[in-house]
Design an enzyme around this catalytic site. Structure first.
Site, mmCIF file in Angstrom:
data_model
loop_
_atom_site.group_PDB
_atom_site.id
_atom_site.type_symbol
_atom_site.label_atom_id
_atom_site.label_comp_id
_atom_site.label_asym_id
_atom_site.label_seq_id
_atom_site.Cartn_x
_atom_site.Cartn_y
_atom_site.Cartn_z
ATOM 1 N N ARG A 114 0.915 -1.157 0.122
ATOM 2 C CA ARG A 114 -0.147 -0.034 -0.058
ATOM 3 C C ARG A 114 0.918 1.082 -0.048
ATOM 4 O O ARG A 114 1.963 1.354 0.933
ATOM 5 C CB ARG A 114 -0.949 -0.084 1.234
ATOM 6 C CG ARG A 114 -1.797 1.210 1.386
ATOM 7 C CD ARG A 114 -2.933 0.909 2.262
ATOM 8 N NE ARG A 114 -3.987 0.372 1.926
ATOM 9 C CZ ARG A 114 -5.240 0.262 2.249
ATOM 10 N NH1 ARG A 114 -5.549 0.975 3.406
ATOM 11 N NH2 ARG A 114 -6.064 -0.410 1.542
ATOM 12 N N HIS A 141 -7.010 0.701 -6.931
ATOM 13 C CA HIS A 141 -7.188 0.039 -5.987
ATOM 14 C C HIS A 141 -7.730 -1.419 -6.384
ATOM 15 O O HIS A 141 -8.734 -1.840 -6.107
ATOM 16 C CB HIS A 141 -8.296 0.644 -4.931
ATOM 17 C CG HIS A 141 -8.019 -0.141 -3.526
ATOM 18 N ND1 HIS A 141 -7.314 -1.116 -3.137
ATOM 19 C CD2 HIS A 141 -9.098 -0.111 -2.342
ATOM 20 C CE1 HIS A 141 -7.551 -1.510 -1.791
ATOM 21 N NE2 HIS A 141 -8.487 -0.819 -1.388
ATOM 22 N N GLN A 144 -9.702 -4.259 -4.133
ATOM 23 C CA GLN A 144 -11.221 -3.657 -3.765
ATOM 24 C C GLN A 144 -12.110 -4.107 -5.033
ATOM 25 O O GLN A 144 -13.368 -4.586 -4.646
ATOM 26 C CB GLN A 144 -10.985 -2.215 -3.552
ATOM 27 C CG GLN A 144 -12.415 -1.662 -3.124
ATOM 28 C CD GLN A 144 -12.885 -2.133 -2.005
ATOM 29 O OE1 GLN A 144 -12.192 -2.202 -0.862
ATOM 30 N NE2 GLN A 144 -14.158 -2.844 -1.892
ATOM 31 N N ASP A 255 -17.744 6.619 -2.183
ATOM 32 C CA ASP A 255 -16.458 6.549 -0.981
ATOM 33 C C ASP A 255 -16.136 7.619 -0.509
ATOM 34 O O ASP A 255 -17.083 8.714 -0.612
ATOM 35 C CB ASP A 255 -15.175 6.189 -1.829
ATOM 36 C CG ASP A 255 -13.842 5.902 -1.396
ATOM 37 O OD1 ASP A 255 -14.098 5.637 0.115
ATOM 38 O OD2 ASP A 255 -12.753 5.922 -1.870
ATOM 39 N N CYS A 297 -16.546 0.926 -0.282
ATOM 40 C CA CYS A 297 -15.314 0.215 -0.090
ATOM 41 C C CYS A 297 -14.986 -0.057 1.496
ATOM 42 O O CYS A 297 -14.431 -0.653 2.002
ATOM 43 C CB CYS A 297 -14.098 0.545 -0.992
ATOM 44 S SG CYS A 297 -13.476 2.389 -0.605
ATOM 45 N N ARG A 324 -13.245 -8.864 0.496
ATOM 46 C CA ARG A 324 -11.850 -8.707 0.199
ATOM 47 C C ARG A 324 -10.947 -9.883 0.547
ATOM 48 O O ARG A 324 -10.081 -10.091 -0.052
ATOM 49 C CB ARG A 324 -11.637 -7.501 1.167
ATOM 50 C CG ARG A 324 -12.308 -6.217 0.910
ATOM 51 C CD ARG A 324 -12.057 -5.638 -0.496
ATOM 52 N NE ARG A 324 -10.677 -5.437 -0.675
ATOM 53 C CZ ARG A 324 -9.723 -4.536 -0.191
ATOM 54 N NH1 ARG A 324 -10.206 -3.630 0.770
ATOM 55 N NH2 ARG A 324 -8.638 -4.547 -0.468
HETATM 56 N N1 CP Z 1 -11.387 -0.682 1.585
HETATM 57 C C1 CP Z 1 -10.145 -0.706 1.957
HETATM 58 O O1 CP Z 1 -9.269 -0.761 1.381
HETATM 59 O O2 CP Z 1 -10.221 -0.687 3.416
HETATM 60 P P1 CP Z 1 -8.668 -0.628 4.227
HETATM 61 O O3 CP Z 1 -8.103 0.926 4.125
HETATM 62 O O4 CP Z 1 -9.293 -0.697 5.813
HETATM 63 O O5 CP Z 1 -8.021 -1.634 4.088
HETATM 64 N N1 NVA Z 2 -10.094 6.568 -1.482
HETATM 65 C C1 NVA Z 2 -9.744 5.791 -0.193
HETATM 66 C C2 NVA Z 2 -9.914 4.522 -0.113
HETATM 67 C C3 NVA Z 2 -9.587 3.652 1.063
HETATM 68 C C4 NVA Z 2 -9.848 2.333 1.010
HETATM 69 C C5 NVA Z 2 -8.252 6.243 0.161
HETATM 70 O O1 NVA Z 2 -7.490 6.423 -0.838
HETATM 71 O O2 NVA Z 2 -8.049 6.834 1.310
#
Ligand code: CP
Ligand code: NVA
Length: 341
Positions: A114, A141, A144, A255, A297, A324
């Site tokens: 990440r 992502h 997801q 989101d 998400c 997930r």
């Molecule tokens: N949706 C998602 O990626 O959640 P987290 O940030 O908790 O991993």
């Molecule tokens: N759009 C959000 C998604 C988190 C899962 C972010 O990037 O923080």
């Protein structure tokens, strides 16, 4: 030349669903559904193909779902997941991403990462000798959106076949349930919408996205979505009016309006997203299909969707979160255990 490194074939990475065909994406979904059946319902697996293998879980941002899904998936396959947070390792303080990538990949069998900028995940993949899975970047992502495809498949399957206490979604192929649906996005033009755009039209799902003026997707993402839509018969459209996007939608998705790293823009964003909260009234005014469903998400903040929708029977958010795990399991099994899809 004094080094002794040997040339290795490039591993298959999972950086965005844009890199995969519709058949490959549906195969991931299908395998995820098989994992759900065998692990949650039949509980009949004896094979542990990751025994003796490890996976680095290299996260520079917070995570609940992606981290738990990854660690439990690796454990299920018999391997070891090693969480490496930004406070733990030398990366970014004493060492570059390039060096980190070469070093970590020389010791593990896969990397789930990440990152902040999308270029970071691309560099990681370029330098890694083992498969790299994108666990979120500022552009995409992918894990997801695989879970979202699986969740939509289950929802449509149950809508068509009636809900029973038996899990039956594995008896139908997602090819049959996903084509011809319409998804409305109401929210930020962010990484989640961008991944939706490069995945959904490819499998025949139309996408209508509403974002406030000035919030737009990357040109290359829009070009991919439109080209995919042309081939599959789906449509892709953009508007600044939520009601317009929602017309005839099967599913409404949103989101957060403030993604990780955008905290300084919070006040401005809350102002500019006024009128974008998903509510029963908005869905009605926009003319969503009578049995429209809601997806997010997570994590969720109440400004983008009210409690009435979020905790209603229309909301798929908790099965979506659980999925997930099954989809990440399918990706790790395909790329890290089996060497590709
Ligand atoms: N949706 C998602 O990626 O959640 P987290 O940030 O908790 O991993
Ligand atoms: N759009 C959000 C998604 C988190 C899962 C972010 O990037 O923080």
């Amino acid at each position: 030349m004094t080094g002794y490194s040997t040339k290795q074939a490039k591993p298959q990475h999972f950086i965005t669903t844009a890199d995969f065909t519709a058949d490959q994406l549906l195969e991931f979904v299908n395998r995820a559904i098989q994992f759900k059946v065998e692990s949650k319902y039949k509980k009949d697996r004896t094979e542990r193909p990751m025994t003796g293998k490890s996976m680095a879980v290299l996260f520079s941002k917070r995570s609940t779902r992606t981290r738990v899904a990854t660690e439990t998936a690796v454990a299920y396959l018999g391997g070891h997941a090693m969480f490496l947070g930004s406070q733990d390792i030398q990366l970014g303080v004493n060492e570059s991403l390039l060096d980190t990538s070469r070093v970590i990949s020389s010791m593990v069998d896969g990397i789930m990462a990440r990152v902040g900028k999308h270029q970071e995940i691309e560099l990681l993949a370029q330098e890694s000798t083992v498969p790299v899975i994108n666990a979120l970047s500022d552009k995409y992502h992918p894990t997801q959106i695989l879970a979202d495809l699986m969740t939509i498949h289950e929802y449509i399957h149950h809508r068509q076949n009636g809900v029973s206490d038996q899990y039956t979604a594995h008896t139908q192929h997602p090819r049959e349930t996903l084509k011809g649906l319409k998804v409305a996005w109401v929210g930020d033009a962010n990484n989640i919408l961008q991944e939706i755009l490069v995945a959904f039209p490819k499998v025949g799902i139309s996408v209508a996205a509403a974002a406030p003026p000035g919030y737009v997707c990357d040109d290359d993402v829009v070009a991919i979505a439109k080209a995919d839509a042309e081939k599959s018969g789906a449509t892709v459209s953009f508007t600044t009016k939520p009601e317009e996007a929602i017309k005839d939608a099967d599913i409404i998705v949103t989101d957060t309006w403030v993604s990780m790293g955008q905290e300084d823009e919070k006040a401005k964003r809350l102002r500019e997203f006024a009128g974008y909260q998903v509510t029963m009234d908005l869905a009605k005014r926009g003319g969503a299909k009578p049995d429209w469903a809601f997806m997010h998400c997570l994590p969720r903040k109440p400004e983008e969707v009210d409690d009435e929708v979020f905790y209603s029977d229309r909301s798929l958010v908790f099965p979506e979160a659980e999925n997930r795990k099954w989809t990440i399991l399918a990706v790790i099994d395909a790329l890290v255990v089996k060497g590709g899809i």
